[in-house]
Design an enzyme around this catalytic site. Structure first.
Site, short mmCIF file in Angstrom:
data_model
loop_
_atom_site.label_atom_id
_atom_site.label_comp_id
_atom_site.label_asym_id
_atom_site.label_seq_id
_atom_site.Cartn_x
_atom_site.Cartn_y
_atom_site.Cartn_z
N ASP A 41 0.85 -1.16 0.00
CA ASP A 41 0.00 0.00 0.00
C ASP A 41 0.91 1.23 0.00
O ASP A 41 2.10 1.12 0.28
CB ASP A 41 -0.97 -0.14 1.18
CG ASP A 41 -0.87 0.94 2.19
OD1 ASP A 41 -1.83 1.66 2.35
OD2 ASP A 41 0.19 1.05 2.83
N ASP A 82 -0.59 -0.86 6.23
CA ASP A 82 -0.62 -0.25 7.56
C ASP A 82 -2.00 0.18 8.01
O ASP A 82 -2.23 0.45 9.17
CB ASP A 82 0.29 0.97 7.60
CG ASP A 82 -0.29 2.12 6.79
OD1 ASP A 82 -0.94 1.85 5.76
OD2 ASP A 82 -0.12 3.29 7.19
N ASP A 136 -6.26 -1.86 4.68
CA ASP A 136 -5.39 -2.96 4.24
C ASP A 136 -5.72 -4.28 4.93
O ASP A 136 -5.33 -5.35 4.46
CB ASP A 136 -3.92 -2.63 4.55
CG ASP A 136 -3.46 -1.38 3.83
OD1 ASP A 136 -3.73 -1.27 2.62
OD2 ASP A 136 -2.86 -0.51 4.48
N1 ATP Z 1 -9.32 10.46 7.68
C1 ATP Z 1 -9.32 10.90 6.42
N2 ATP Z 1 -9.12 12.20 6.15
C2 ATP Z 1 -9.10 12.67 4.91
N3 ATP Z 1 -9.31 11.91 3.83
C3 ATP Z 1 -9.54 10.62 4.02
C4 ATP Z 1 -9.54 10.03 5.31
N4 ATP Z 1 -9.75 8.71 5.18
C5 ATP Z 1 -9.87 8.48 3.87
N5 ATP Z 1 -9.75 9.61 3.15
C6 ATP Z 1 -9.85 9.76 1.70
O1 ATP Z 1 -10.07 8.49 1.15
C7 ATP Z 1 -8.96 8.08 0.33
C8 ATP Z 1 -8.73 6.63 0.49
O2 ATP Z 1 -8.32 6.35 1.81
P1 ATP Z 1 -7.66 4.99 2.18
O3 ATP Z 1 -7.46 4.98 3.64
O4 ATP Z 1 -8.46 3.89 1.58
O5 ATP Z 1 -6.28 5.00 1.40
P2 ATP Z 1 -4.93 5.83 1.69
O6 ATP Z 1 -4.53 5.64 3.08
O7 ATP Z 1 -5.06 7.21 1.19
O8 ATP Z 1 -3.91 5.15 0.74
P3 ATP Z 1 -3.18 3.75 0.95
O9 ATP Z 1 -4.19 2.75 0.59
O10 ATP Z 1 -2.04 3.81 0.03
O11 ATP Z 1 -2.76 3.71 2.36
C9 ATP Z 1 -7.83 8.98 0.77
O12 ATP Z 1 -6.88 9.18 -0.23
C10 ATP Z 1 -8.58 10.27 1.11
O13 ATP Z 1 -8.86 11.00 -0.03
MG MG Z 2 -2.14 3.04 4.16
#
Ligand code: ATP
Ligand code: MG
Ligand code: CU1
Length: 702
Positions: free
Chosen positions: A394, A592, A596
């Site tokens: 991720d 993390d 995931d």
């Molecule tokens: N707490 C939050 N605050 C702001 N945006 C959020 C939050 N949680 C999710 N998002 C939005 O949703 C998207 C997807 O979140 P998700 O947690 O699935 O992936 P990520 O952590 O951004 O990426 P990765 O999967 O690489 O860790 C983020 O890119 C963001 O735009």
């Molecule tokens: Mg992540």
């Protein structure tokens, strides 16, 4: 060995946990328990260590009992230069040997009983067979020689009995020490994992404190995907909680106001405020213990393979022993010679080195891993790792620091200033464990703005968050949600921000787009060289991210990753893992976040970043405690080296038996080679030493 006292104690605990009883410990009852020092004896199971008592004491007492036996009795009927006897010395030997057999042999006899109760004779049965036959036959020899005035002198095996028991005790003592040391190393590592609770202070502000400092009566905030830090009662919010870690019940339980929560259970998608009723320590320690317990409980396939080999050897020894008796009796018509051969076979069959071959390697390997920041919860992962074809990673928090900084924030609506947009976001982000929340909160602090109060907060995995502020529904959402819900936004602006490497989150108030925040992150220093090395090893790196396509593309390009899947929902990550697996590929996934967790469970090997969320850590087989992606490579090479050592050790261990049993049966008697139990014991210890040294020389890199 300055920590000796300690070891013994811990030892006990690990053994208990090795049987998985940890699950039944409810924190309510365990509040006063310090570091789990009060476990009571649980019985059952085949783990050798379960019924061994204090092997160190047993070994030394047995050594004292054995010295006179070794000096006073003959080896294979021959006197060695240092040996002597005096009238009546046979009686001394008999008494000492009897004491030794019951005292020093007891752990093995008990173990054998356990194996036989489970209808699965293995190691302990084989050892018990050896020492019992040696003892009983020797007593028979003593009676015949001293009481019945047998015309021929019948050879006894007291000397062999003593040395066998000594070697056995020593071997098992070493083994248990190695395993318990590995357990200690694991525990130390597990304690390093971040264990913080978010305490809500009188003035409503929050503070992260170490779990140990949380006190009864305090209010703690439990964010989505976090472990409930202590026992308590919900005073605000609603959520579903998974209590399987503590109660064994795997279904999520919906909980609301005034419901009890248990420390160590995992919070689902809602944020809740909990009033602490039990001290933090019990919850925290049980979490650590749980982690270590699970790691020790896992029995790898190869390990049980050595049990299978032991079982087979047991039958082989029995058949060959009886066969030797019959053949020698037919050949010589001398029942004593025939008996002697049978006894020798049974004594020599003891698969000592074999029993140590695998546990020593796993123990060394887990402790080596722990010392290098690899917490291996599931040892099976060490075996699977050598076959890995694809590593799915991720992005946020795994390849990048997850250390976001707000680069831009905008309002699209004239009724809100851009500071108000940021403020509304922060009111939700305060309840989030997502890396993206940190940047927003930092920015608020920088600008010295106060954060409005939000209620009814839920995490929308893969999308963002939702809550109520001033009676209005407020959401933070991703770009894919905007597209999916057909909410319009300024495409050019979005493209510009995201292609500069920004993660962009939109703010919706009552489902109307109000503004956005653009946050930037840095790629982890070691990520690039890690990807290069993976490619060099022929392992395909794949990026799975919930973030937008543009950012994903920018990061992937810098790292040299070709396969990129972006804007994924958590279930998409899992689906992609499944698709690759269905192609027959062995998939490792590193992640993390909450998003995931399903993928980590689905993958052949799930690897969590130590700084990640508790759900990810719980779902993983391996935890990179230092949160350094480079440790993936260390894990892979540790796995390869561990595997090699195991196979080598199995051969060294079994090799002794393959050679010794036929020799003991007297197949080469024709050319004058007959293996005596004593020589057998020497070979046995030799192969044990080889196996032990071989295990101890395991290294991460070679
Ligand atoms: N707490 C939050 N605050 C702001 N945006 C959020 C939050 N949680 C999710 N998002 C939005 O949703 C998207 C997807 O979140 P998700 O947690 O699935 O992936 P990520 O952590 O951004 O990426 P990765 O999967 O690489 O860790 C983020 O890119 C963001 O735009
Ligand atoms: Mg992540
Ligand atoms: Cu042995």
């Amino acid at each position: 060995m300055s920590e000796n006292k300690h070891h013994e104690h811990d030892h006990h605990n690990h053994d208990m946990m090795a049987e998985g009883h940890m699950h039944h410990h409810d924190n309510h009852e365990n509040q006063k328990e310090h570091a789990g020092h009060e476990h009571h004896d649980h019985s059952g199971g085949m783990d050798h260590s379960m019924h061994m008592g204090n092997l160190k004491v047993k070994f030394f007492v047995s050594l004292i009992l054995s010295i006179p036996i070794i000096l006073l009795s003959t080896m294979m009927g021959k006197q060695l230069p240092f040996q002597f006897s005096f009238p009546g010395s046979d009686w001394v030997v008999l008494v000492l040997a009897t004491a030794l057999f019951f005292y020093g042999g007891m752990p093995f006899l008990k173990g054998a009983k356990m194996e036989l109760d489970m209808k699965s004779p293995a190691m302990m049965t084989l050892i018990s067979l050896g020492i019992s036959v040696a003892y009983v036959y020797s007593v028979y020899a003593f009676i015949a020689n001293n009481l019945l005035n047998s015309p021929v002198h019948i050879m006894d095996f007291f000397w062999e009995l003593a040395t066998l028991i000594l070697i056995m005790l020593l071997g098992h003592w070493i083994e248990m020490n190695a395993i318990s040391n590995a357990g200690n190393a694991l525990q130390k590592m597990a304690e390093l994992l971040p264990n913080l609770a978010t305490v809500i202070k009188e003035d409503g502000s929050t503070e992260e404190v170490s779990l140990k400092e949380v006190q009864v009566g305090q209010k703690v905030l439990v964010k989505a995907g976090e472990k409930v830090p202590t026992d308590g009662i919900i005073i605000e919010g609603k959520t579903s909680i998974n209590e399987s870690m503590v109660t064994g019940e795997s279904k999520d339980v919906v909980k609301g106001l005034h419901d009890k929560v248990i420390g160590g259970s995992v919070n689902g998608s809602g944020a809740i405020t909990v009033e602490v009723t039990g001290t933090g320590e019990s919850g925290y320690l049980s979490q650590v213990m749980e982690l270590v317990g699970n790691a020790q409980k896992e029995k790898s396939r190869v390990e049980s393979m050595s049990d299978k080999v032991a079982k087979m050897l047991f039958y082989v020894a029995l058949v060959v022993g009886i066969g030797a008796f019959i053949i020698w009796y037919v050949l010589t018509k001398d029942i004593n010679i025939a008996l002697e051969r049978m006894v020798t076979v049974l004594i020599i069959a003891c698969p000592h080195a074999l029993g140590l071959a695998i546990p020593l390697v796993t123990a060394k390997s887990t402790s080596l891993g722990a010392k290098n920041g690899l917490l291996i919860k599931n040892r099976q992962a060490l075996e699977t790792a050598k076959k890995v074809d694809v590593i799915m990673m991720d992005k946020t928090g795994t390849l990048t620091e997850g250390n976001f900084a707000v680069n831009d924030y905008l309002s699209f609506d004239s009724t809100y200033t851009k500071e108000q947009v940021l403020g509304l976001m922060a009111s939700l982000e305060q309840n989030s464990s997502h890396p993206l929340s940190v940047g927003v909160l930092k920015k608020m602090e920088e600008l010295n703005l106060s954060i409005p109060q939000a209620t009814d907060i839920t995490n929308l995995p893969g999308i963002g968050m939702e809550g109520t502020v001033d009676g209005k529904d407020v959401k933070i959402v991703s770009v894919s949600y905007m597209k999916q819900q057909h909410i319009s936004f300024d495409n050019d602006l979005f493209n510009q921000l995201s292609s500069q490497g920004n993660s962009v989150s939109f703010l919706l108030v009552d489902n109307k787009s109000i503004g956005l925040v653009a946050q930037g992150d840095q790629i982890k220093e070691e990520a690039k060289s890690m990807i290069d090395r993976l490619l060099a090893q022929g392992i395909k790196p794949v990026m799975l991210t919930g973030d937008n396509r543009q950012v994903a593309g920018v990061v992937a390009k810098q790292l040299g990753i070709e396969a990129v899947h972006a804007e994924l929902m958590p279930e998409d990550k899992e689906k992609i893992v499944k698709e690759y697996k269905e192609k027959g590929l062995v998939v490792m996934m590193v992640g993390d976040g909450v998003n995931d967790a399903p993928g980590l469970v689905r993958a052949d090997i799930g690897v969590a970043i130590g700084a990640g969320t508790d759900v990810a850590i719980d779902s993983a087989d391996v935890i990179l405690v230092k949160s350094n992606p480079f440790d993936i490579l260390h894990f892979l090479s540790l796995s390869k080296n561990t595997q090699r050592k195991m196979v080598q050790n199995l051969w060294w261990g079994a090799g002794y038996n393959i050679l010794a049993i036929p020799l003991a049966a007297g197949v080469l008697a024709g050319i004058g080679i007959v293996l005596s139990p004593a020589v057998g014991a020497i070979f046995m210890s030799l192969s044990t030493v080889i196996v032990a040294i071989n295990a101890m020389t395991l290294r991460i890199k070679e």
